[in-house]
Design an enzyme around this catalytic site. Structure first.
Site, short mmCIF file in Angstrom:
data_model
loop_
_atom_site.label_atom_id
_atom_site.label_comp_id
_atom_site.label_asym_id
_atom_site.label_seq_id
_atom_site.Cartn_x
_atom_site.Cartn_y
_atom_site.Cartn_z
N TYR A 131 0.86 -1.19 0.00
CA TYR A 131 0.00 0.00 0.00
C TYR A 131 0.89 1.23 0.00
O TYR A 131 1.40 1.64 1.04
CB TYR A 131 -0.89 -0.03 1.24
N LYS A 159 -0.39 -1.34 -4.77
CA LYS A 159 -1.42 -0.30 -4.89
C LYS A 159 -0.70 1.02 -5.04
O LYS A 159 -0.20 1.59 -4.06
CB LYS A 159 -2.31 -0.33 -3.65
#
Length: 297
Positions: A131, A159
């Site tokens: 992330y 991501k």
């Protein structure tokens, strides 16, 4: 679960704790739309504001009400020890993957970031998604750091925090990442306003805040991307510019999504953990007008 639409729902909160009924109502919208995956407890899911016990409960609810759609659970925390506790809780709940932001108080260097992902990938029995969210973690990932982390066997997706707005630069950025990463590691665009450009540039999926409340609207974009219809992707994404403008106006997506959930009757109008404050009545009316004008669903 690392292609298509990964929908990131709001975790509604009241003065007494997590609004479980509201959360399950939101999940029902996602399962009805048959999203490709659900991302529980992301930034719009307020993970940073919840206790370990609350997060474990939300993870369990997400899996229970996902109707067999795979659920990825965020396990971000400041200390590695706490992250590992959260990993155990998420896996016990039945999570299909883990979303790991390198949350920190002291600024982390690259070796420390890599060490966190190495420890978690060795501990976890399900895939890990990187992330990258510098706006909240203040960690800047280089291509070289991506490459080091992606070599870990448990890492399956990254991501990324948007792409350049310029189409040619976006394609070049994704090509650079593709060249540096193993084929098994997918690239998912986040930052909803960048979704169309990122998908057209070659991202595998959209990690979507919009999709967490308006899954049909978001899924139309990822479906067009899967069909190779770049013009349609651009058209559908551009049509949502008024929604992206609301995000910018209110310092991000969470306050807008919380207001929208209340307008739709899924939650109370005040569904944010303190110190976050709900939008004013005037601003809620503006959100309601955008939902109606864009026919968000």
């Amino acid at each position: 679960m690392f292609t298509g639409l990964s929908a990131f729902p709001l975790t509604p909160v009241t003065a007494s704790g997590v609004d479980e009924k509201g959360f399950t109502r939101i999940l029902a919208r996602l399962t009805a739309a048959n999203v490709d995956a659900i991302g529980a407890l992301g930034s719009t899911g307020s993970y940073a504001y919840l206790t370990r016990q609350q997060r474990a409960r939300v993870a369990a609810l997400a899996v229970e009400h996902a109707d067999n759609i795979p659920v990825m659970v965020c396990v971000g925390a400041v200390s590695t020890a706490e992250v590992l506790h959260l990993v155990d809780d998420a896996q016990r709940a039945g999570a299909s993957a883990l979303l790991l932001p390198p949350v920190s108080y002291q600024k982390l260097n690259d070796d420390e970031v890599f060490g966190l992902f190495e420890t978690v990938s060795q501990h976890a029995s399900v895939p890990v998604c990187v992330y990258d969210n510098p706006a909240t973690t203040h960690v800047e990932f280089s291509v070289e750091l991506y490459q080091r982390i992606a070599a870990l066997p448990g890492v399956r997706s990254i991501k990324i925090p948007g792409v350049p707005a310029d189409t040619d630069k976006a394609h070049a950025h994704i090509r650079q990442l593709r060249a540096a990463l193993p084929q098994r590691v997918s690239l998912g665009v986040s930052g909803d306003a960048f979704a169309g450009t990122g998908l057209n540039a070659g991202c595998d999926l959209w990690y979507s805040v919009c999709g967490g409340l308006f899954p049909h609207t978001a899924k139309a974009i990822t479906t067009a991307a899967a069909q190779g219809d770049g013009a349609r992707v651009t058209q559908l994404s551009s049509r949502l510019d008024p929604l992206w403008a609301l995000y910018r106006k209110h310092g991000g997506s969470i306050r807008v999504m919380a207001a929208a959930a209340g307008i739709l009757g899924l939650t109370d109008h005040d569904a944010l953990p303190r110190p976050l404050q709900p939008l004013s009545a005037a601003h809620r009316r503006e959100v309601a007008e955008i939902i109606e004008a864009l026919e968000l669903s």
